[in-house]
Design a protein around this motif. Sequence first.
Motif, PDB file in Angstrom:
ATOM      1  N   MET A 277       0.862  21.127  22.355  1.00 20.42           N
ATOM      2  CA  MET A 277       0.446  19.652  22.652  1.00 20.42           C
ATOM      3  C   MET A 277      -0.724  19.319  21.653  1.00 20.42           C
ATOM      4  O   MET A 277      -0.815  17.995  21.314  1.00 20.42           O
ATOM      5  CB  MET A 277      -0.087  19.616  24.050  1.00 20.42           C
ATOM      6  N   SER A 278      -1.562  20.215  21.141  1.00 20.58           N
ATOM      7  CA  SER A 278      -2.608  19.776  20.309  1.00 20.58           C
ATOM      8  C   SER A 278      -2.995  20.891  19.426  1.00 20.58           C
ATOM      9  O   SER A 278      -2.935  21.876  19.720  1.00 20.58           O
ATOM     10  CB  SER A 278      -3.886  19.434  21.015  1.00 20.58           C
ATOM     11  N   LYS A 279      -3.768  20.773  18.199  1.00 18.67           N
ATOM     12  CA  LYS A 279      -3.989  21.756  17.190  1.00 18.67           C
ATOM     13  C   LYS A 279      -5.466  21.229  16.762  1.00 18.67           C
ATOM     14  O   LYS A 279      -5.466  20.067  16.378  1.00 18.67           O
ATOM     15  CB  LYS A 279      -3.120  21.712  16.067  1.00 18.67           C
ATOM     16  N   PHE A 280      -6.141  22.205  16.544  1.00 19.60           N
ATOM     17  CA  PHE A 280      -7.602  21.683  16.108  1.00 19.60           C
ATOM     18  C   PHE A 280      -7.788  21.132  14.698  1.00 19.60           C
ATOM     19  O   PHE A 280      -8.361  20.336  14.512  1.00 19.60           O
ATOM     20  CB  PHE A 280      -8.521  23.166  16.233  1.00 19.60           C
ATOM     21  N   PHE A 281      -6.923  21.725  13.991  1.00 23.24           N
ATOM     22  CA  PHE A 281      -6.982  21.173  12.542  1.00 23.24           C
ATOM     23  C   PHE A 281      -6.471  19.612  12.553  1.00 23.24           C
ATOM     24  O   PHE A 281      -6.398  19.123  11.345  1.00 23.24           O
ATOM     25  CB  PHE A 281      -6.140  22.317  11.594  1.00 23.24           C
TER      26      PHE A 281
ATOM     27  N   PHE B  10     -17.008  25.095  24.379  1.00 21.44           N
ATOM     28  CA  PHE B  10     -17.586  26.035  23.114  1.00 21.44           C
ATOM     29  C   PHE B  10     -17.074  25.607  21.728  1.00 21.44           C
ATOM     30  O   PHE B  10     -17.976  25.560  20.759  1.00 21.44           O
ATOM     31  CB  PHE B  10     -16.870  27.500  23.094  1.00 21.44           C
ATOM     32  N   VAL B  11     -16.008  24.868  21.573  1.00 23.62           N
ATOM     33  CA  VAL B  11     -15.789  24.278  20.200  1.00 23.62           C
ATOM     34  C   VAL B  11     -16.733  23.064  20.216  1.00 23.62           C
ATOM     35  O   VAL B  11     -17.208  22.815  18.721  1.00 23.62           O
ATOM     36  CB  VAL B  11     -14.182  23.783  20.442  1.00 23.62           C
ATOM     37  N   GLY B  12     -16.945  22.303  21.005  1.00 23.64           N
ATOM     38  CA  GLY B  12     -17.844  21.248  21.045  1.00 23.64           C
ATOM     39  C   GLY B  12     -19.079  21.609  20.597  1.00 23.64           C
ATOM     40  O   GLY B  12     -19.717  21.151  19.867  1.00 23.64           O
ATOM     41  N   PHE B  13     -19.725  22.839  20.918  1.00 26.83           N
ATOM     42  CA  PHE B  13     -20.890  23.595  20.702  1.00 26.83           C
ATOM     43  C   PHE B  13     -21.020  23.926  19.401  1.00 26.83           C
ATOM     44  O   PHE B  13     -21.879  23.618  18.454  1.00 26.83           O
ATOM     45  CB  PHE B  13     -21.104  24.659  21.696  1.00 26.83           C
ATOM     46  N   LEU B  14     -19.739  24.461  18.840  1.00 31.62           N
ATOM     47  CA  LEU B  14     -19.774  24.647  17.152  1.00 31.62           C
ATOM     48  C   LEU B  14     -19.865  23.682  16.383  1.00 31.62           C
ATOM     49  O   LEU B  14     -20.563  23.674  15.479  1.00 31.62           O
ATOM     50  CB  LEU B  14     -18.471  25.768  17.038  1.00 31.62           C
ATOM     51  N   LEU B  15     -19.146  22.389  16.760  1.00 36.73           N
ATOM     52  CA  LEU B  15     -18.907  21.392  15.916  1.00 36.73           C
ATOM     53  C   LEU B  15     -20.264  20.586  15.999  1.00 36.73           C
ATOM     54  O   LEU B  15     -20.512  19.806  15.090  1.00 36.73           O
ATOM     55  CB  LEU B  15     -17.794  20.422  16.533  1.00 36.73           C
ATOM     56  N   ASN B  16     -21.139  20.571  17.255  1.00 39.76           N
ATOM     57  CA  ASN B  16     -22.397  20.118  16.951  1.00 39.76           C
ATOM     58  C   ASN B  16     -23.086  20.714  16.128  1.00 39.76           C
ATOM     59  O   ASN B  16     -23.854  20.003  15.206  1.00 39.76           O
ATOM     60  CB  ASN B  16     -23.125  20.261  18.304  1.00 39.76           C
ATOM     61  N   GLU B  17     -23.145  22.038  15.817  1.00 42.32           N
ATOM     62  CA  GLU B  17     -23.784  22.710  14.804  1.00 42.32           C
ATOM     63  C   GLU B  17     -23.340  22.097  13.277  1.00 42.32           C
ATOM     64  O   GLU B  17     -24.291  22.089  12.409  1.00 42.32           O
ATOM     65  CB  GLU B  17     -23.727  24.107  15.062  1.00 42.32           C
ATOM     66  N   PHE B  18     -21.890  22.024  13.302  1.00 39.43           N
ATOM     67  CA  PHE B  18     -21.460  22.034  12.019  1.00 39.43           C
ATOM     68  C   PHE B  18     -22.020  20.388  11.639  1.00 39.43           C
ATOM     69  O   PHE B  18     -22.169  20.390  10.465  1.00 39.43           O
ATOM     70  CB  PHE B  18     -19.899  21.946  12.113  1.00 39.43           C
ATOM     71  N   ASP B  19     -21.866  19.500  12.609  1.00 38.44           N
ATOM     72  CA  ASP B  19     -22.106  18.180  12.035  1.00 38.44           C
ATOM     73  C   ASP B  19     -23.534  18.133  11.665  1.00 38.44           C
ATOM     74  O   ASP B  19     -23.768  17.306  11.003  1.00 38.44           O
ATOM     75  CB  ASP B  19     -21.760  17.109  13.586  1.00 38.44           C
TER      76      ASP B  19
ATOM     77  N   THR C 224     -19.132  14.041  11.566  1.00 35.36           N
ATOM     78  CA  THR C 224     -18.818  13.580  13.100  1.00 35.36           C
ATOM     79  C   THR C 224     -17.488  14.119  13.568  1.00 35.36           C
ATOM     80  O   THR C 224     -16.864  13.270  14.408  1.00 35.36           O
ATOM     81  CB  THR C 224     -18.414  11.812  12.939  1.00 35.36           C
ATOM     82  N   PHE C 225     -17.318  15.357  13.162  1.00 35.02           N
ATOM     83  CA  PHE C 225     -16.129  16.068  13.808  1.00 35.02           C
ATOM     84  C   PHE C 225     -16.463  16.160  15.494  1.00 35.02           C
ATOM     85  O   PHE C 225     -15.360  16.265  16.084  1.00 35.02           O
ATOM     86  CB  PHE C 225     -15.901  17.479  13.291  1.00 35.02           C
ATOM     87  N   LEU C 226     -17.617  16.493  15.814  1.00 37.75           N
ATOM     88  CA  LEU C 226     -17.680  16.444  17.389  1.00 37.75           C
ATOM     89  C   LEU C 226     -17.315  15.199  18.068  1.00 37.75           C
ATOM     90  O   LEU C 226     -16.658  15.263  19.154  1.00 37.75           O
ATOM     91  CB  LEU C 226     -19.309  16.893  17.847  1.00 37.75           C
ATOM     92  N   HIS C 227     -17.747  13.963  17.446  1.00 37.61           N
ATOM     93  CA  HIS C 227     -17.310  12.782  17.960  1.00 37.61           C
ATOM     94  C   HIS C 227     -15.899  12.700  18.001  1.00 37.61           C
ATOM     95  O   HIS C 227     -15.065  12.130  19.053  1.00 37.61           O
ATOM     96  CB  HIS C 227     -18.109  11.728  17.220  1.00 37.61           C
ATOM     97  N   ALA C 228     -15.137  12.963  16.908  1.00 42.18           N
ATOM     98  CA  ALA C 228     -13.749  12.718  16.914  1.00 42.18           C
ATOM     99  C   ALA C 228     -13.001  13.897  17.911  1.00 42.18           C
ATOM    100  O   ALA C 228     -11.991  13.506  18.536  1.00 42.18           O
ATOM    101  CB  ALA C 228     -13.358  13.268  15.452  1.00 42.18           C
ATOM    102  N   TYR C 229     -13.608  15.047  18.176  1.00 38.80           N
ATOM    103  CA  TYR C 229     -13.219  15.872  18.904  1.00 38.80           C
ATOM    104  C   TYR C 229     -13.137  15.419  20.436  1.00 38.80           C
ATOM    105  O   TYR C 229     -12.234  15.553  21.227  1.00 38.80           O
ATOM    106  CB  TYR C 229     -13.693  17.236  18.693  1.00 38.80           C
TER     107      TYR C 229
END
Length: 361
Positions: A76-80, A328-337, A343-348
């Motif tokens: 139903m969904s893919k991270f990329f 966990f993904v949100g935690f990682l994307l926060n560091e990336f942003d 703004t990948f965390l916001h998109a996620y």
Amino acid sequence: MLVPIPDPRPAAAKPADMRFPVPISAKRPLFPNHLFRPRSSIGFSARLLSSPLIEKMLQRQTPAVKASVKNRIQAMSKFFDIIPKELRPKLKIVDVGAADLGPGTDPYNALLSYDDVVVFGFEPNSEKCQQRNDNSGENKKYFPKFVGDGSNRTFHIMQNPFTSSLYEPNDSILNCFQRMNLPLISSEEVETICLDDINELDAIDFLKIDVQGAELDVLRGANKLLSKTLIVHTEVEFIPMYKDQPLYSDVDIFLRERGFLLHRFIDIFSRQMKPMILNNDVFSKGSQIIYADGAIFVRDFSNIKNLSNEEILKTSCILHDVYKSLDFVGFLLNEFDTRNNSTFLHAYLNMCNSRNADSKG
């Protein structure tokens, strides 16, 4: 891990799979079709995968059926989907103990839809290894090698080949449980190789291990590579099903000393202890946990700043697509942003929340 459980019943009375003995009714689908309409996505699929009802319904189905349902949910969904193509890193998967249990049953199956995924697999049974190569594309290669610590070992061949091991079965433990015996057919001397000695492997994004008690031997033979490994998905035993085998605690200590932390367990297995047979079912779960099909280890997230941008995206992709570890993904994307002013965390979060709301509508 599958366990051999000889059954005297006639073939017509036997279940489709001995570990998950209740077949699906041909008259009624396992799950209502509306669960898989296109509008369902990240938030909804995550709730499905973690739903106690789904887990109960899947509990006693065959591995192939379980994989089919989970793959439909995960698709139903893919991270990329939220990552531009030019930023999508290439994933490298190493599969040690790569016996084919059926279409879609590899734990990393959700990652195989990406074009740039490479799989190196090791399956010592030459016939089964060749079958995997015959059914795989150019991006997946399987080798008929025993992976371990590089030593010469005795390989114990069981009645059920999926339970064959570099360790001898421990009957004093196995005989305490209903239908858990591992009949030994023969043995042979073999040579094991170390992952560290394979030139094609300079780093591993996803390391899967399923070698019937010899998991720590594989890890010891990958001591250098582990410093460049992101996620380890390994079977672990909590009690010694095989004589002198390392247990979960040994694997956990070894990996923690190399910068990993346990993330979660997948499919913890148990079986009733003798002489109890509840509900007239010798295959049902008992109170004593025996092994887990997967203990998932990740890099120590308290040292997240040691991960490169590419490693953060790779880890995020695996944790989302394979395990639906959304927070966990949100935690990682926060560091990336924070590093990249993106703004990948916001998109996620927006995708998770908006699709979740849509699925309720």
